[in-house]
Design a protein around this motif. Structure first.
Motif, PDB file in Angstrom:
ATOM      1  N   ASP A   1       0.716  -1.205   0.084  1.00 19.00           N
ATOM      2  CA  ASP A   1      -0.012   0.337  -0.092  1.00 19.00           C
ATOM      3  C   ASP A   1       0.963   1.290   0.117  1.00 19.00           C
ATOM      4  N   CYS A   2       0.335   2.235  -0.801  1.00 22.53           N
ATOM      5  CA  CYS A   2       1.196   3.279  -0.683  1.00 22.53           C
ATOM      6  C   CYS A   2       0.170   4.556  -1.222  1.00 22.53           C
ATOM      7  N   THR A   3       0.796   5.625  -1.535  1.00 19.37           N
ATOM      8  CA  THR A   3       0.090   6.966  -2.120  1.00 19.37           C
ATOM      9  C   THR A   3       0.955   7.312  -3.514  1.00 19.37           C
ATOM     10  N   LEU A   4       0.187   8.011  -4.309  1.00 20.24           N
ATOM     11  CA  LEU A   4       0.932   8.625  -5.370  1.00 20.24           C
ATOM     12  C   LEU A   4       0.606   9.808  -5.360  1.00 20.24           C
ATOM     13  N   TRP A   5       1.355  10.803  -5.773  1.00 28.21           N
ATOM     14  CA  TRP A   5       1.418  12.172  -5.919  1.00 28.21           C
ATOM     15  C   TRP A   5       0.775  12.513  -7.512  1.00 28.21           C
ATOM     16  N   THR A   6      -0.270  12.955  -7.760  1.00 25.49           N
ATOM     17  CA  THR A   6      -0.771  13.313  -9.122  1.00 25.49           C
ATOM     18  C   THR A   6      -0.768  14.777  -9.425  1.00 25.49           C
ATOM     19  N   PRO A   7       0.239  15.154 -10.097  1.00 30.42           N
ATOM     20  CA  PRO A   7       0.362  16.595 -10.276  1.00 30.42           C
ATOM     21  C   PRO A   7      -0.793  17.324 -11.120  1.00 30.42           C
ATOM     22  N   PHE A   8      -1.597  16.363 -11.793  1.00 27.07           N
ATOM     23  CA  PHE A   8      -2.806  16.883 -12.842  1.00 27.07           C
ATOM     24  C   PHE A   8      -3.666  17.062 -11.802  1.00 27.07           C
ATOM     25  N   ALA A   9      -3.998  16.404 -10.698  1.00 22.85           N
ATOM     26  CA  ALA A   9      -5.035  16.624  -9.743  1.00 22.85           C
ATOM     27  C   ALA A   9      -4.593  17.414  -8.540  1.00 22.85           C
TER      28      ALA A   9
ATOM     29  N   LEU B   1       9.442   7.988  -1.823  1.00 24.70           N
ATOM     30  CA  LEU B   1      10.156   7.562  -2.722  1.00 24.70           C
ATOM     31  C   LEU B   1      10.066   8.152  -3.998  1.00 24.70           C
ATOM     32  N   SER B   2      11.152   8.794  -4.716  1.00 22.25           N
ATOM     33  CA  SER B   2      11.095   9.294  -5.910  1.00 22.25           C
ATOM     34  C   SER B   2      11.697   8.417  -6.951  1.00 22.25           C
ATOM     35  N   ILE B   3      10.992   8.362  -8.113  1.00 20.52           N
ATOM     36  CA  ILE B   3      11.444   7.641  -9.362  1.00 20.52           C
ATOM     37  C   ILE B   3      11.536   8.638 -10.334  1.00 20.52           C
ATOM     38  N   SER B   4      12.497   8.834 -10.989  1.00 17.46           N
ATOM     39  CA  SER B   4      12.781   9.780 -12.377  1.00 17.46           C
ATOM     40  C   SER B   4      12.959   8.908 -13.591  1.00 17.46           C
ATOM     41  N   THR B   5      12.589   9.132 -14.775  1.00 21.63           N
ATOM     42  CA  THR B   5      12.736   8.349 -16.097  1.00 21.63           C
ATOM     43  C   THR B   5      13.412   9.241 -17.179  1.00 21.63           C
ATOM     44  N   LYS B   6      13.753   8.659 -18.159  1.00 23.07           N
ATOM     45  CA  LYS B   6      14.413   9.252 -19.243  1.00 23.07           C
ATOM     46  C   LYS B   6      13.621  10.349 -19.836  1.00 23.07           C
ATOM     47  N   ASN B   7      12.384  10.315 -20.021  1.00 23.48           N
ATOM     48  CA  ASN B   7      11.579  11.337 -20.454  1.00 23.48           C
ATOM     49  C   ASN B   7      11.315  12.465 -19.680  1.00 23.48           C
TER      50      ASN B   7
ATOM     51  N   MET C   1      10.174  12.612 -16.483  1.00 30.45           N
ATOM     52  CA  MET C   1       9.251  12.538 -15.505  1.00 30.45           C
ATOM     53  C   MET C   1       9.519  12.088 -14.516  1.00 30.45           C
ATOM     54  N   THR C   2       8.983  12.563 -13.023  1.00 23.58           N
ATOM     55  CA  THR C   2       9.317  12.110 -11.843  1.00 23.58           C
ATOM     56  C   THR C   2       8.060  11.725 -11.227  1.00 23.58           C
ATOM     57  N   PHE C   3       8.145  10.517 -10.527  1.00 24.42           N
ATOM     58  CA  PHE C   3       6.786  10.063  -9.682  1.00 24.42           C
ATOM     59  C   PHE C   3       7.017  10.237  -8.078  1.00 24.42           C
ATOM     60  N   LEU C   4       6.401  10.498  -7.372  1.00 27.54           N
ATOM     61  CA  LEU C   4       6.633  10.631  -5.956  1.00 27.54           C
ATOM     62  C   LEU C   4       5.624   9.667  -5.302  1.00 27.54           C
TER      63      LEU C   4
ATOM     64  N   GLY D   1       1.202  13.006 -19.355  1.00 31.46           N
ATOM     65  CA  GLY D   1       2.485  12.318 -19.928  1.00 31.46           C
ATOM     66  C   GLY D   1       2.163  11.790 -21.269  1.00 31.46           C
ATOM     67  N   ARG D   2       3.149  11.235 -21.981  1.00 32.50           N
ATOM     68  CA  ARG D   2       3.078  10.647 -23.130  1.00 32.50           C
ATOM     69  C   ARG D   2       3.913   9.462 -23.141  1.00 32.50           C
ATOM     70  N   GLY D   3       3.554   8.189 -23.762  1.00 27.97           N
ATOM     71  CA  GLY D   3       4.204   7.060 -23.840  1.00 27.97           C
ATOM     72  C   GLY D   3       3.987   6.171 -22.659  1.00 27.97           C
ATOM     73  N   VAL D   4       4.699   5.128 -22.430  1.00 27.69           N
ATOM     74  CA  VAL D   4       4.280   4.116 -21.390  1.00 27.69           C
ATOM     75  C   VAL D   4       4.067   4.445 -20.050  1.00 27.69           C
ATOM     76  N   CYS D   5       4.898   5.613 -19.786  1.00 31.22           N
ATOM     77  CA  CYS D   5       4.472   6.270 -18.336  1.00 31.22           C
ATOM     78  C   CYS D   5       3.688   7.235 -18.180  1.00 31.22           C
ATOM     79  N   MET D   6       2.943   7.282 -19.128  1.00 30.31           N
ATOM     80  CA  MET D   6       1.429   8.107 -18.974  1.00 30.31           C
ATOM     81  C   MET D   6       0.532   7.542 -17.976  1.00 30.31           C
ATOM     82  N   TYR D   7       0.078   8.620 -17.101  1.00 30.44           N
ATOM     83  CA  TYR D   7      -1.040   8.473 -16.122  1.00 30.44           C
ATOM     84  C   TYR D   7      -2.163   8.214 -16.783  1.00 30.44           C
ATOM     85  N   ARG D   8      -2.860   6.925 -16.562  1.00 31.86           N
ATOM     86  CA  ARG D   8      -4.071   6.561 -17.098  1.00 31.86           C
ATOM     87  C   ARG D   8      -5.333   6.730 -16.103  1.00 31.86           C
TER      88      ARG D   8
END
Length: 1150
Positions: free
Chosen positions: A307-315, A365-371, A373-376, A473-480
């Motif tokens: 279980d965790c929480t994800l920060w959604t910048p769009f919301a 926990l912060s995860i950054s990708t090549k495009n 994008m950073t996910f918290l 976001g665009r590509g596989v890391c897009m928020y759906r």
């Protein structure tokens, strides 16, 4: 808690009864709760001052029957809530069951057994891990093998206490679930109940609750139904049953046997009563749910979730959900459905780091990708371990990621039927137009002016998606999110269709991790001529022939390459009709490589088992659709079932995703929704189509009328927003009438499907698929059985019922690894010599004692015409039919074939396979008529061996003595005939007639004065057998001549080599000649051979006809039904396991 039943003599002393029914009493100890007076005060005081080990729980449940004064304490509790839960369980699960019993003692025995079973189950799963003893599970496994005769290879998965309903009476016992079998055992009141069901025989598996069977599991086979109830944890048990039945169905479907997953992590501590197989199956179930949720490949394994929480910048908010970590991905799914979903491939990750914790954001926990994008993530329970395992997988991912120059290993080449003469030029190049663009872009036409407003709307759609890409976001890391779903339902712009199909289907991930794979696969596959490529060539020009992209060689060549590559990747599937239609649509919007990976996603994940030789997946979903129709549209379902329409229409709908029954521009919108939502949207739209035409369908009187109504409706589903030029729809031209129905907007149809049937859930559909898969696969097995029986019934004298039973026995004897569903029905199951010997021994009417195995081995080689050491069911029945239904001549011919000499089968084969014209011309040159086929047979070996076989056949017959006398007389007569025949075979040799008596005398022992003609024959044969140096045990002391004869009849004889056994018929006038080199015979016999001795089959037959006892024996009819019944009973005791469990599942591995 439940306690071991204890006898209580004074039930009301110091206790107050609060609830009661005819079988149980719930009591409260005085001094607890309200009231009780002086007595209660005293009792309560005693309970307080006594040592804690001597205190009595304040609540208990007693069992009592009828007028009995004896009570049994079965449960106690420290709180009212605890004891009430036990009471409610008893009322729900036992009251109705106990009312069935007629005897009070039976009720008490059943209740005590049930409570003890519950306690055992709680002890099995409730103890702390450090106190657990792995020996308990091993003990249960050994007990299962002993009770049910299971071999060492059969591994127990788990076992549970439950009740098995035998008639109206439940039997308390234990159910054992192994890889291949469901077993139950009970022993109560001196009555034993034992049950074994193979998972491959299960046709239906249900969990239900009825008045008769409270919350029970029903296991159905072709012949009967079994009910199990009163599980302590019915959901866990039923889930495991489903998994094991599904494995068995997979084995029947594509011969995919069960293999343990040896990559599972080893548990920190040994788990009691949890086998390695149980852990394996639990992990498989979690992996399947994980892969289905995020559309991942079959090799993806879940390491864990938290279980965790994800920060959604769009919301601008934290979304609560779960994080999933596997070997190649980090995924997130919100607790609220459709709120947010995220897939992060580890190949895209650049940084994983722990952020500073705070009261607002604990353990981030912060995860950054090549495009960029950073996910918290935050609120992670074990952040350090998560960082460690993520770093490990990232390093492993980069090590295994192949470079474009070294594509992953390709599948092995399928069997090639013949190589074509195509030049070895390069078949696929990145410079091809179809390798860079979709066919629509290549053949793009100018948009007519009247489509101007539609073009504007199309651009607005593109802009909406661009805004969505900017925010999410665009590509596989897009928020759906639900916004993504809304955009998909409103239609994907044609310019983005290929990109989004790849994204939502998961094909983009596979393509990114397998660079160069498609090109290499095409080069290997093209130029080979197989059955699949022949079918592809036939269907190439039937794939959207109305579309200009497939009216030229470029489109056709691209379609050929993609279909050939997918058939080469999956040789067991090959090519299936309808794949060409779906692939042609994919090529319109995607490059060849993209279309290939989309097709892989469709065939292997999104539409499992759809495109195989038997379209099992489509048939399964057809059954699911019928079930959904019955639930959602019950009135229409009954009427449609009477017409038989549902099964007719739905197959084409599902196989082609409506592409073959709906205008292209409309159907492709459904494909958009399908790649995002999965199969549920196809079910929804199908139900919406039936609902929209309900009134008209209810008024239909036949299937054709209903088909016409639905066909016209689908032909008029239009896409009013498309910017593509209209494409003629061939189906519409065939079904349009004078007054076509009004047009239906495809977007309105999709909207209506979500409004009326949007409650469908993917997990519910999967559950329904499992039930239907059992029915479909077993139905296909029944179809195969009927087809095989129908194919050979005209060539066999067995009845249809007998052939069906024989087929079941034959099929159960066949090894699983040789089952090939892709072969014709007759060749799908085959048995080897060892399996044939077992069946022959159990079913053949000729019992030859110790020599049965030798005789059956000879018959196997005789039936094995293609010499591959395997025989099919037709060949098996051919051998049995001759023994059961042949006349005397046919049976003697069969015996003759089984004793042919090892050296002359090639001569027979040459003569029988040579064209008759050639044979006749040879005979004319020699001025003789080709009438006899000469088969060399050695007197002292083949002829005596046949006599030995006959002696053994007669050893258990009621007319044994008469038969022995008869065969001895016949053998003696044939020996005399052979000697007479030397005059005709010597071809001019001068031998006196005195040689005949001397030859006979040489074979005869001294005769007794009292022996007549029959006795001399017996002595003659006995002497001949002795001279053949057969292993004859010496007779016992003071034994008679007949005792010695009996001993001779069961002695062993040498085995004829495989080369001697052929299936060619022996003519009635076939001559059997002894011809062996003198040295060889002298070494074997110690005397010179008789090269001129010969007899004909006609003489053998005539000799047998002189003995009434022999004629009666060979003309006697035998009943195979009793043999089959005995064979089934034998297998129930000595059970054999299929090779799907032939793996050594060592507990140490896990």
């Amino acid at each position: 808690m439940w306690i071991t039943p204890e006898e209580v003599l004074m039930a009301n002393a110091l206790w107050v009864s609060e609830r009661a029914n005819p079988y149980f009493i719930l009591q409260r100890r005085k001094g607890h709760g309200r009231g009780g007076g002086i007595t209660g005060l005293l009792v309560g005081t005693l309970d307080v001052v006594l040592d804690s080990s001597a205190r009595v729980a304040p609540y208990r449940i007693l069992h009592q029957t009828g007028e009995s004064q004896i009570f049994w304490n079965i449960a106690c509790g420290s709180s009212r809530k605890e004891i009430t839960e036990h009471w409610e369980w008893l009322e729900t699960n036992l009251l109705q069951t106990l009312s069935i019993f007629d005897n009070d003692d039976d009720i008490t025995t059943f209740v005590k057994g049930k409570i003890q079973g519950i306690i055992a189950e709680e002890n099995k799963s409730g103890k702390p891990q450090e106190d657990e003893d792995p020996g308990k599970f091993r003990e249960a496994e050994l007990k299962m093998r002993k009770l049910f005769g299971m071999p060492e290879e059969e591994k127990l998965v788990n076992y549970y206490p439950c009740s098995y309903w035998k008639g109206r009476v439940p039997r308390q016992g234990w159910i054992y679930l192994s890889v291949n079998h469901l077993c139950f055992y009970s022993f109560l009141l001196g009555k034993e109940v034992s049950l074994v069901v193979q998972w491959t025989d299960v046709t239906q598996l249900d969990k239900n609750a009825t008045l008769v069977f409270p919350e029970s599991v029903r296991v159905s086979t072709r012949d009967t139904e079994h009910f199990f109830s009163m599980f302590l944890n019915i959901n866990e048990t039923f889930k495991l049953m489903e998994q094991l039945a599904n494995i068995a169905m997979r084995q029947l479907l594509d011969n995919e046997s069960f293999a343990a997953d040896r990559s599972l992590p080893k548990p920190c501590k040994t788990l009691k009563n949890v086998s390695a197989l149980k852990r394996d199956l639990d992990a498989r179930a979690k992996n399947e749910r994980y892969r289905a949720l995020f559309r991942l490949t079959q090799d993806e394994r879940l390491d864990g979730h938290t279980d965790c929480t994800l920060w959604t910048p769009f919301a601008k908010m934290h979304v609560v959900g779960q994080m999933f970590v596997s070997n190649n991905y980090i995924c997130f799914a919100s607790r609220e459905e459709d709120l947010c979903q995220l897939i992060i491939p580890l190949r895209e990750v650049t940084i994983v780091e722990k952020a500073d914790s705070s009261s607002v954001l604990p353990s981030p926990l912060s995860i950054s990708t090549k495009n960029k994008m950073t996910f918290l993530f935050a609120n992670l329970k074990d952040r350090d371990f998560l960082v460690h395992i993520t770093h490990f997988h990232i390093c492993h991912c980069f090590q295994e990621n192949p470079s474009p120059s070294t594509p992953p290993s390709l599948p092995p080449s399928p069997p090639v039927l013949g190589l074509g003469e195509m030049p070895q030029n390069q078949h696929y190049s990145p410079s091809l137009p179809t390798a860079k663009k979709g066919l629509l872009q290549i053949y793009q036409q100018d948009v007519p002016e009247e489509l101007g407003p539609k073009v504007t709307r199309e651009k607005m759609k593109e802009e909406s998606w661009n805004i969505h890409f900017f925010e999410f976001g665009r590509g596989v890391c897009m928020y759906r999110t639900s916004k993504t779903r809304e955009l998909v339902l409103n239609g994907i712009p044609e310019s983005l269709r290929g990109e989004l199909w790849l994204l939502f289907s998961g094909a983009q991930n596979e393509m990114a991790t397998h660079p160069g794979y498609y090109g290499s696969l095409v080069e290997q596959a093209m130029g080979k001529c197989t059955l699949a490529t022949e079918e592809i060539e036939r269907d190439l020009h039937r794939s959207m022939p109305e579309h200009h992209a497939f009216q030229n060689e470029m489109g056709i060549a691209a379609l050929r390459r993609v279909l050939t590559a997918i058939s080469y990747r999956n040789p067991s599937i090959g090519y299936c009709q309808a794949m060409n239609i779906v692939t042609s649509v994919l090529l319109l919007y995607c490059t060849e490589e993209e279309a290939f990976w989309l097709l892989v996603a469709l065939c292997e994940r999104m539409l499992p088992d759809y495109y195989n030789t038997r379209v099992v997946g489509a048939l399964v979903d057809q059954g699911v659709f019928e079930e959904l129709t019955r639930e959602c549209l019950p009135l229409l379902y009954e009427h449609m079932q009477d017409l038989g329409v549902i099964s007719t229409i739905s197959l084409s709908w599902f196989l082609t995703l409506f592409l073959s029954v709906m205008p292209f521009d409309s159907a492709v919108v459904l494909v958009d929704c399908f790649f995002y939502e999965g199969i549920k949207v196809i079910f929804q739209v199908a139900l919406a189509v039936l609902h929209a035409n309900m009134d008209q369908l209810l008024s239909c009187s036949d299937e054709g009328e209903a088909m016409t109504i639905l066909g016209r409706y689908l032909d008029n589903v239009v896409n009013k927003q498309t910017v593509s030029p209209p494409i003629p729809h061939l189906h519409a031209l065939l079904t349009s009438g004078n007054n076509p129905p009004p047009e239906i907007d495809v977007f309105e149809l999709i909207k209506a499907s979500y409004e009326k049937f949007g409650s469908l859930r993917a997990d519910v559909i999967e559950q329904m698929r499992f039930k239907q898969r059992l029915k479909v696969i077993q139905s296909l097995e029944d179809t195969a059985k009927r087809s095989v029986v129908r194919a050979i019934m005209t060539e066999s004298a067995f009845t249809i019922e007998e052939l069906e039973e024989l087929y079941v026995l034959f099929k159960s004897s066949s090894a699983a690894e040789r089952h090939d569903p892709s072969l014709p029905y007759l060749e799908q199951y085959r048995i080897d010599c060892g399996q044939f010997v077992q069946l022959f021994s159990a079913l053949a009417p000729w019992s030859c004692g110790l020599h049965t195995n030798t005789l059956s081995s000879r018959l196997f080689r005789l039936l094995d015409q293609n010499k591959d050491s395997l025989i099919n069911f037709k060949e098996f029945v051919t051998g049995l039919s001759g023994m059961y239904h042949g006349d005397m001549t046919e049976k003697l011919k069969l015996l003759y074939k089984l004793h042919l000499p090892p050296g002359m089968f090639t001569v027979i084969e040459t003569l029988l396979t040579r064209p008759w014209k050639e044979c006749n011309s040879v005979s004319r040159k020699r001025k003789t008529k080709l009438k006899h086929i000469f088969v060399i047979i050695q007197l002292q070996e083949q002829f005596i061996e046949m006599c030995k076989t006959l002696y053994n056949m007669f050893s258990e017959d009621p007319m044994e003595q008469e038969l022995y006398h008869g065969i001895a007389t016949v053998a003696s007569l044939l020996l005399h005939i052979g000697e007479v025949g030397k005059k005709f075979t010597n071809n001019g040799s001068k031998k006196t007639e005195a040689q005949l008596p001397s030859a006979v005398d040489a074979l005869q022992p001294e005769r007794e004065d009292s022996s007549g003609e029959g006795g001399s024959g017996q002595s003659l044969v006995s002497k001949a057998l002795a001279e053949a140096q057969l292993e004859t045990p010496p007779p016992t002391a003071a034994g008679s001549d007949e005792e010695a004869k009996d001993d001779t009849s069961v002695s062993s004889y040498s085995v004829v080599s495989a080369g001697s056994l052929q299936c060619e018929d022996i003519a009635d006038d076939t001559v059997l000649i002894g011809c062996m080199s003198g040295d060889a015979v002298d070494r074997r016999r110690g005397s010179a051979p008789d090269a001129d001795w010969s007899i004909t089959f006609e003489q053998v037959l005539a000799s047998f006809l002189t003995e009434t006892s022999l004629v009666d024996y060979f003309e006697k009819k035998h009943d195979i039904q009793s043999k089959m019944t005995a064979c089934k009973s034998l297998r129930a005791v000595e059970r054999q396991t299929s090779t799907s469990s032939d793996h050594d599942f060592s507990l140490n591995t896990h």
